[in-house]
Design a protein around this motif. Structure first.
Motif, PDB file in Angstrom:
ATOM      1  N   LYS A  21       7.557  20.219  23.260  1.00 58.02           N
ATOM      2  CA  LYS A  21       7.362  21.700  23.191  1.00 58.02           C
ATOM      3  C   LYS A  21       6.473  21.871  22.177  1.00 58.02           C
ATOM      4  CE  LYS A  21       9.674  26.085  23.419  1.00 58.02           C
ATOM      5  NZ  LYS A  21      10.996  26.916  23.388  1.00 58.02           N
ATOM      6  N   SER A  22       6.608  21.053  21.202  1.00 52.70           N
ATOM      7  CA  SER A  22       5.600  21.473  19.805  1.00 52.70           C
ATOM      8  C   SER A  22       4.256  20.783  19.839  1.00 52.70           C
ATOM      9  CB  SER A  22       6.447  20.997  18.649  1.00 52.70           C
ATOM     10  OG  SER A  22       7.564  21.828  18.498  1.00 52.70           O
ATOM     11  N   GLY A  23       4.253  20.232  21.182  1.00 49.64           N
ATOM     12  CA  GLY A  23       2.783  19.370  21.112  1.00 49.64           C
ATOM     13  C   GLY A  23       2.688  17.862  21.020  1.00 49.64           C
ATOM     14  N   GLN A  25       3.514  14.040  21.300  1.00 49.01           N
ATOM     15  CA  GLN A  25       3.527  12.926  22.438  1.00 49.01           C
ATOM     16  C   GLN A  25       4.870  12.202  21.938  1.00 49.01           C
ATOM     17  OE1 GLN A  25       1.132  11.598  25.249  1.00 49.01           O
ATOM     18  NE2 GLN A  25       2.832  10.836  25.719  1.00 49.01           N
TER      19      GLN A  25
END
Length: 111
Positions: A21-23, A25
């Motif tokens: 959700k925070s980007g 991977q």
């Protein structure tokens, strides 16, 4: 972000979902996560795969980092990772056996 840990269906799952959700991977190391019930671990891995995490293994991660296996550096890294993996899982097992419920932050400390 490479993720390993205990209670895959709770701590690892929530941490990975937060990271994605925070980007980030997320690369989940499937042979370095566990739950008290294998079915819970398998479901968590499947959910994370569906959510977009890359499902990997300890050896795959090490090969990706080292690039070649026929070197002294690889053998040192591999031996170290095996020791760290065992110690981390032992620490997590002690935490779990001491409490039927772990708070989210305690789970993250293990990871």
């Amino acid at each position: 972000m490479v993720v390993v840990g205990m209670e895959a269906h709770v701590c690892v799952l929530q941490t990975c979902l937060d990271l994605m959700k925070s980007g980030f991977q997320v690369h989940l190391v499937a042979d370095a996560v566990a739950s008290r019930a294998d079915e819970n671990r398998d479901i968590a891995i499947d959910l994370l795969k569906q959510a977009g995490a890359v499902i990997s293994s300890t050896e795959i991660v090490i090969f990706q980092w080292a690039l070649r296996a026929n070197t002294d550096d690889f053998r040192k890294i591999f031996a170290h990772c095996q020791i760290v993996n065992v110690l981390t899982m032992q620490k997590a097992a002690r935490l779990i056996s001491g409490s039927s419920r772990l708070r989210r932050n305690e789970c993250r400390e293990v990871i």
